[in-house]
Design a protein around this motif. Sequence first.
Motif, mmCIF file in Angstrom:
data_model
loop_
_atom_site.group_PDB
_atom_site.id
_atom_site.type_symbol
_atom_site.label_atom_id
_atom_site.label_comp_id
_atom_site.label_asym_id
_atom_site.label_seq_id
_atom_site.Cartn_x
_atom_site.Cartn_y
_atom_site.Cartn_z
ATOM 1 N N ASN A 95 0.859 -1.179 0.000
ATOM 2 C CA ASN A 95 0.000 0.000 0.000
ATOM 3 C C ASN A 95 0.899 1.234 0.000
ATOM 4 O O ASN A 95 2.125 1.131 0.157
ATOM 5 C CB ASN A 95 -0.968 -0.005 1.189
ATOM 6 N N VAL A 96 0.311 2.383 -0.154
ATOM 7 C CA VAL A 96 1.090 3.615 -0.280
ATOM 8 C C VAL A 96 1.872 3.910 0.989
ATOM 9 O O VAL A 96 3.006 4.411 0.932
ATOM 10 C CB VAL A 96 0.164 4.793 -0.656
ATOM 11 N N ASP A 97 1.316 3.593 2.146
ATOM 12 C CA ASP A 97 2.015 3.875 3.403
ATOM 13 C C ASP A 97 3.311 3.087 3.516
ATOM 14 O O ASP A 97 4.275 3.538 4.162
ATOM 15 C CB ASP A 97 1.103 3.558 4.588
ATOM 16 N N GLU A 98 3.373 1.892 2.925
ATOM 17 C CA GLU A 98 4.573 1.062 3.032
ATOM 18 C C GLU A 98 5.728 1.565 2.173
ATOM 19 O O GLU A 98 6.854 1.076 2.298
ATOM 20 C CB GLU A 98 4.240 -0.385 2.654
ATOM 21 N N ILE A 99 5.465 2.550 1.296
ATOM 22 C CA ILE A 99 6.544 3.107 0.459
ATOM 23 C C ILE A 99 7.643 3.691 1.335
ATOM 24 O O ILE A 99 8.837 3.635 1.001
ATOM 25 C CB ILE A 99 5.978 4.184 -0.501
ATOM 26 N N ALA A 100 7.270 4.230 2.506
ATOM 27 C CA ALA A 100 8.257 4.857 3.399
ATOM 28 C C ALA A 100 9.321 3.869 3.865
ATOM 29 O O ALA A 100 10.434 4.269 4.241
ATOM 30 C CB ALA A 100 7.547 5.462 4.605
ATOM 31 N N GLY A 101 9.029 2.582 3.818
ATOM 32 C CA GLY A 101 9.998 1.583 4.237
ATOM 33 C C GLY A 101 10.910 1.108 3.128
ATOM 34 O O GLY A 101 11.709 0.176 3.342
ATOM 35 N N HIS A 102 10.810 1.716 1.961
ATOM 36 C CA HIS A 102 11.624 1.298 0.814
ATOM 37 C C HIS A 102 12.553 2.419 0.363
ATOM 38 O O HIS A 102 12.339 3.600 0.665
ATOM 39 C CB HIS A 102 10.710 0.874 -0.343
ATOM 40 N N ARG A 103 13.592 2.018 -0.377
ATOM 41 C CA ARG A 103 14.537 2.992 -0.914
ATOM 42 C C ARG A 103 13.993 3.555 -2.227
ATOM 43 O O ARG A 103 13.692 2.787 -3.150
ATOM 44 C CB ARG A 103 15.899 2.340 -1.161
ATOM 45 N N GLY A 104 13.891 4.858 -2.305
ATOM 46 C CA GLY A 104 13.409 5.498 -3.525
ATOM 47 C C GLY A 104 14.550 6.039 -4.361
ATOM 48 O O GLY A 104 15.641 6.322 -3.866
ATOM 49 N N VAL A 105 14.292 6.168 -5.649
ATOM 50 C CA VAL A 105 15.214 6.852 -6.569
ATOM 51 C C VAL A 105 14.451 8.044 -7.126
ATOM 52 O O VAL A 105 13.414 7.868 -7.779
ATOM 53 C CB VAL A 105 15.686 5.927 -7.709
ATOM 54 N N ASN A 106 14.946 9.243 -6.863
ATOM 55 C CA ASN A 106 14.202 10.458 -7.184
ATOM 56 C C ASN A 106 14.677 11.128 -8.469
ATOM 57 O O ASN A 106 15.829 10.972 -8.878
ATOM 58 C CB ASN A 106 14.312 11.469 -6.040
ATOM 59 N N PHE A 107 13.760 11.901 -9.048
ATOM 60 C CA PHE A 107 14.063 12.696 -10.240
ATOM 61 C C PHE A 107 13.905 14.174 -9.904
ATOM 62 O O PHE A 107 12.861 14.582 -9.384
ATOM 63 C CB PHE A 107 13.133 12.327 -11.388
ATOM 64 N N ARG A 108 14.945 14.967 -10.184
ATOM 65 C CA ARG A 108 14.891 16.406 -9.940
ATOM 66 C C ARG A 108 14.474 17.117 -11.226
ATOM 67 O O ARG A 108 15.102 16.961 -12.274
ATOM 68 C CB ARG A 108 16.240 16.941 -9.451
ATOM 69 N N LEU A 109 13.405 17.888 -11.140
ATOM 70 C CA LEU A 109 12.853 18.593 -12.288
ATOM 71 C C LEU A 109 13.740 19.753 -12.713
ATOM 72 O O LEU A 109 14.628 20.190 -11.961
ATOM 73 C CB LEU A 109 11.450 19.116 -11.952
ATOM 74 N N ALA A 110 13.483 20.287 -13.911
ATOM 75 C CA ALA A 110 14.260 21.428 -14.411
ATOM 76 C C ALA A 110 14.098 22.641 -13.507
ATOM 77 O O ALA A 110 14.992 23.496 -13.429
ATOM 78 C CB ALA A 110 13.825 21.766 -15.835
ATOM 79 N N SER A 111 12.979 22.729 -12.797
ATOM 80 C CA SER A 111 12.740 23.842 -11.878
ATOM 81 C C SER A 111 13.605 23.752 -10.629
ATOM 82 O O SER A 111 13.688 24.704 -9.848
ATOM 83 C CB SER A 111 11.266 23.863 -11.463
ATOM 84 N N GLY A 112 14.241 22.595 -10.408
ATOM 85 C CA GLY A 112 15.029 22.381 -9.208
ATOM 86 C C GLY A 112 14.290 21.600 -8.142
ATOM 87 O O GLY A 112 14.893 21.135 -7.170
ATOM 88 N N ARG A 113 12.998 21.450 -8.307
ATOM 89 C CA ARG A 113 12.178 20.729 -7.329
ATOM 90 C C ARG A 113 12.246 19.235 -7.593
ATOM 91 O O ARG A 113 12.271 18.797 -8.735
ATOM 92 C CB ARG A 113 10.734 21.231 -7.409
ATOM 93 N N VAL A 114 12.275 18.439 -6.521
ATOM 94 C CA VAL A 114 12.251 16.992 -6.667
ATOM 95 C C VAL A 114 10.824 16.550 -6.950
ATOM 96 O O VAL A 114 9.885 16.965 -6.263
ATOM 97 C CB VAL A 114 12.780 16.286 -5.395
#
Length: 338
Positions: free
Chosen positions: A205-224
């Motif tokens: 479920n969505v709440d369990e995402i916090a227990g996993h390692r994420g790989v993030n993308f930073r937008l051209a605006s600088g915001r993740v």
Amino acid sequence: MSTPSSALSISQSPKRADSLADSFATSYAGVVAFIAVVAEGNFARAGDRLGIGRSAVSRSVQKLEDQLGTRLFVRTTRNTSLSAEGKRFYEQCHPGVQRIVQAMDDMRELREGPPSGQLRVCSTVDFGRKILAPLLGGFREANPNISIELVLDDSPTDFTTDGIDVSFRNGRMEDSRVIARKVIPMQMMLCASADYAEKHGLPQNVDEIAGHRGVNFRLASGRVSEWEFRIDGRARKVSPNAMLTFNDEDLVLQSVLDGQGIAQMAAYQVGKHLRTGRLVACLPQYAPDDRGHFVCFLSRQHLPARIRVFIDYMTAQIRAMDLHVLRDDLRVNQAHAA
């Protein structure tokens, strides 16, 4: 015999200014020269673009300034820049000149036959590289008289300043100043590699995402970029815990393939890997459904034939691709598994 007061009033009233007559008096050549100087940055390059000498451009602009009664440029020995009045005049007249140029190009294309000319196309980096660029060969084969410049840029498109004819954007279109035609829906998939799933499991479920390692993308605006889901008809955003963040979507994808973590990516990026089993989908039943891949342009009026055929070709080709990896059976199966 006395003259009626009403007649006297009419005969002595000054002639009203006529904007059409004023426009006729203002040299069109001067306006074109002015636009060219703004676009090229100086009088010499403007002359090269127009096929006339620098002095001819200078005279045309000077005549225009005399007619308008204002200074359009601030000139020094090293620099030419717009005055405050020049900026305002440019903003007002540039769209009109572009419309005239487009109308003339359209009439020329109708008279001369097959669409021709140059197209300047902008796209987000990854979509342009993976989807648009491979289609350009087929379009050029069908339209050999049209040349194309493809600009890859994740920043918002400035059609006027950058001279863009067509732009491809992803997500949601909120700019009312452009025409945006949805080509296909943009499916956002939360994915992990098969190896990661075996070692760490997948969020149920969505709440369990916090227990996993994420790989993030930073937008051209600088915001993740946040991860988005739709649960019981409501949008929910998640800012994942991430040990890796990139401003390149290919690097995000490669990190997920290498088992470094999970990420939310567009279906066109991950489709083939989901089909081969290198990636597995997480929580597809909660995937957002209100995004799209859009083709954007400034106006439907006086749209040159070269732009029309390009938009029609790309729309048909992209829609024919198998980019829809999220289907009802996948949603249902994942929902039952949860």
